[in-house]
Structure formats: structure tokens, C-alpha cells
Design a protein around this motif. Structure first.
Motif, PDB file in Angstrom:
ATOM      1  N   VAL A   1       0.837  -1.204   0.000  1.00  0.00           N
ATOM      2  CA  VAL A   1       0.000   0.000   0.000  1.00  0.00           C
ATOM      3  C   VAL A   1       0.869   1.251   0.000  1.00  0.00           C
ATOM      4  O   VAL A   1       0.656   2.181  -0.780  1.00  0.00           O
ATOM      5  CB  VAL A   1      -0.949   0.012   1.222  1.00  0.00           C
ATOM      6  N   ARG A   2       1.877   1.270   0.857  1.00  0.00           N
ATOM      7  CA  ARG A   2       2.725   2.452   0.984  1.00  0.00           C
ATOM      8  C   ARG A   2       3.512   2.703  -0.307  1.00  0.00           C
ATOM      9  O   ARG A   2       3.610   3.824  -0.788  1.00  0.00           O
ATOM     10  CB  ARG A   2       3.671   2.266   2.179  1.00  0.00           C
ATOM     11  N   ARG A   3       4.060   1.637  -0.874  1.00  0.00           N
ATOM     12  CA  ARG A   3       4.911   1.788  -2.060  1.00  0.00           C
ATOM     13  C   ARG A   3       4.107   2.086  -3.326  1.00  0.00           C
ATOM     14  O   ARG A   3       4.611   2.697  -4.266  1.00  0.00           O
ATOM     15  CB  ARG A   3       5.747   0.522  -2.260  1.00  0.00           C
ATOM     16  N   SER A   4       2.842   1.661  -3.367  1.00  0.00           N
ATOM     17  CA  SER A   4       2.023   1.872  -4.570  1.00  0.00           C
ATOM     18  C   SER A   4       1.081   3.063  -4.433  1.00  0.00           C
ATOM     19  O   SER A   4       0.358   3.390  -5.371  1.00  0.00           O
ATOM     20  CB  SER A   4       1.194   0.609  -4.870  1.00  0.00           C
ATOM     21  N   PHE A   5       1.108   3.730  -3.281  1.00  0.00           N
ATOM     22  CA  PHE A   5       0.102   4.745  -2.953  1.00  0.00           C
ATOM     23  C   PHE A   5       0.005   5.851  -4.010  1.00  0.00           C
ATOM     24  O   PHE A   5      -1.084   6.257  -4.407  1.00  0.00           O
ATOM     25  CB  PHE A   5       0.411   5.338  -1.575  1.00  0.00           C
TER      26      PHE A   5
END
Length: 286
Positions: free
Chosen positions: A78-82
């Protein structure tokens, strides 16, 4: 969003778990059966000896990310693709998570429902974190929490906190957890912070081992911005328990809710309170 429009997915596997290879092939077969093309992150691909695609390039190419592992794998995804604004589905390999709520045995039926828009896409708040120092500026996001803590075990940390540029509190102890509603059941909870319904637009400030008993957790509306300074100490900023940044004495950390939301794909019948009862043992009198 309509999940029936998902035609390409990118897969991220739990790191250092090559035994997920057979599970990955099962997952790939299920999505292909439903005419959804499957791509895999290059690091995950190297782990199971298949061809992969660099993560950011994959995010630009696919309609959704699917994680195979646990909540930690999903949080990282989630954090890396946000910044790409694509939804994430968590398939758990092991036990049910707070976030990854579909297992491989249910996946075929779930993907069928997904192609018919019979699943849910929940939008969850994400922290925007900016570290400002004399010679550096760094911006990142946190899905669960940002922890500001001491850099050495021997010293307590002194944290001056402002809300919307007005003095709010000075924390003295081991640090402070700034948690999203999603992260409220993680480190925030173990520090005595509140459980917050995940779809609300608020965040919690929870002291870690505060030196004073008068220091208590506070829940603030998402419209506020937070600034934290450590005038007497170096400190560590820890993002989602996964990334760590050292800050110098006098540097400041600015935190607010991001204007965009993270999107999680869930079963239509997903019930947050049932998961809470199961994971936290609520109502268990044994």
C-alpha cells in the motif's frame, strides 16, 4: 471504482519466503482463469525463480496489486504503490490478518465476484510525513503509523508538538506514535492507544512510556496538521515499522492526512468488528 475493470494485476509476495512458490502458481492460475493477466514484482520473482517486473514499473502497468503473505506485506505494498492510486487486495498465507482477509481456498470464488463488482473497495486514510532538516527534506507516507522515538536506549526523548502551528503538548518519555485508524490496532494499541474504526478521517497521538501519568492518547480530526521537534535530542522516525530515518537535534517532522486515500479490496461481507473480536479475543472468557 468498478472491480470488473481490473484486467491486469501485479503480485507482491512476502519477502524471504520461497516456499510461497506453489501458492503463487495457484494464485496465478486462478486470475488467468478469469482472464486477468498476472505480473510479479522483480524481487518476489527472483525469490521463486520466475520472470518479474520492477515494482514501480509494475504499478504503472497494472490495475491492482495483490499481496500474498500477511498484513506486513500488504502494508508495504500500500505504501509503495500509494502514489499510483491503484487498489490492493491482501491474500493471506497463514492466519487471517486485520487487512488481508481472503485465503487461497476462497480466491477463485472471490475473483469471480470481483469480475462482477460484487466485492467492496474501502478507502482508508494515509499519513503524509515530511522530515525537514538543515540540509535535507524527505517526504514519505505511512499506512499504519509514524513513530518518533529516541535514538539511544539510555536517554529519554523530549518532543515538542504543535497542532496547526500552535503549541499543543511536550512529550517526555520513549516517544510518540502517530497512528491512522487502520494502524490503531498495531503499535498504537500496544502503547495504550484507542481502537479507531478504520474508515474514519482522524488520527491518534499516543505517548510511548511517558514520564508523566498525565500524558494520555489524543484523537484529532484529520483536518489538523502536526509538527514535532526534538530540540534536545537526535531521534528516529520509523514508518510502518519498516523504514527508519534518523533526524538531527532541531529537525522537524510534519504530519497530516494525505488528500488521497488508500484503496483496499475486501469481501462484500467483510466485517471489521468480527475481525477485531477474533484477533483480540473480545468476548473470550476462558
Amino acid at each position: 471504482m468498478q472491480t470488473s475493470s481490473i484486467k491486469k494485476i501485479g503480485v507482491l509476495l512476502r519477502p524471504s519466503t520461497p516456499e510461497l512458490k506453489s501458492s503463487y502458481y495457484k494464485l496465478e492460475k486462478i486470475f488467468k482463469k478469469h482472464n486477468i493477466n498476472v505480473y510479479v514484482d522483480s524481487i518476489s520473482a527472483g525469490m521463486i525463480d520466475v520472470m518479474g517486473m520492477e515494482f514501480e514499473a509494475m504499478c504503472q502497468h497494472v490495475d491492482a496489486i495483490v499481496t500474498l503473505g500477511g498484513d506486513g506485506t500488504l502494508i508495504s505494498a500500500v505504501r509503495r504503490s500509494f502514489k499510483f492510486g491503484i487498489p490492493v487486495l491482501g491474500v493471506y498465507a497463514g492466519s487471517l490478518g486485520f487487512l488481508a482477509d481472503v485465503n487461497l481456498d476462497e480466491l477463485d470464488e472471490f475473483v469471480h465476484k470481483m469480475t462482477q463488482d460484487k466485492v467492496r473497495v474501502d478507502e482508508r486514510s494515509v499519513l503524509e510525513v515530511k522530515i525537514v532538516g538543515k540540509n535535507k527534506e524527505l517526504e514519505t507516507n505511512a499506512f499504519n503509523d509514524m513513530v518518533l522515538t529516541r535514538s539511544t536506549i539510555s536517554n529519554m526523548i523530549h518532543i515538542e508538538t504543535l497542532v496547526d502551528a500552535k503549541p499543543f503538548n511536550t512529550y517526555y518519555g520513549d516517544g510518540v506514535v502517530v497512528s491512522t485508524p487502520t494502524g490503531s490496532t498495531a503499535y498504537n494499541l500496544s502503547c495504550g492507544g484507542p481502537v479507531i474504526f478504520p474508515l474514519t478521517e482522524v488520527f491518534a497521538l499516543t505517548p510511548i512510556s511517558a514520564h508523566s501519568l498525565s500524558q494520555r492518547p489524543v484523537v484529532l480530526p484529520g483536518k489538523f496538521s502536526i509538527e514535532m521537534k526534538t530540540p534536545q535530542n537526535k531521534a528516529l522516525v520509523i514508518i510502518d515499522g519498516q523504514d527508519m530515518h534518523e533526524i538531527e537535534q532541531g529537525d522537524s517532522v510534519h504530519i497530516r492526512l494525505a488528500s488521497a486515500k488508500a484503496k483496499l479490496i475486501h469481501r462484500e461481507e467483510f466485517n471489521y468488528f468480527e475481525v477485531l473480536k477474533q484477533k483480540l479475543g473480545w468476548g473470550d472468557h476462558r
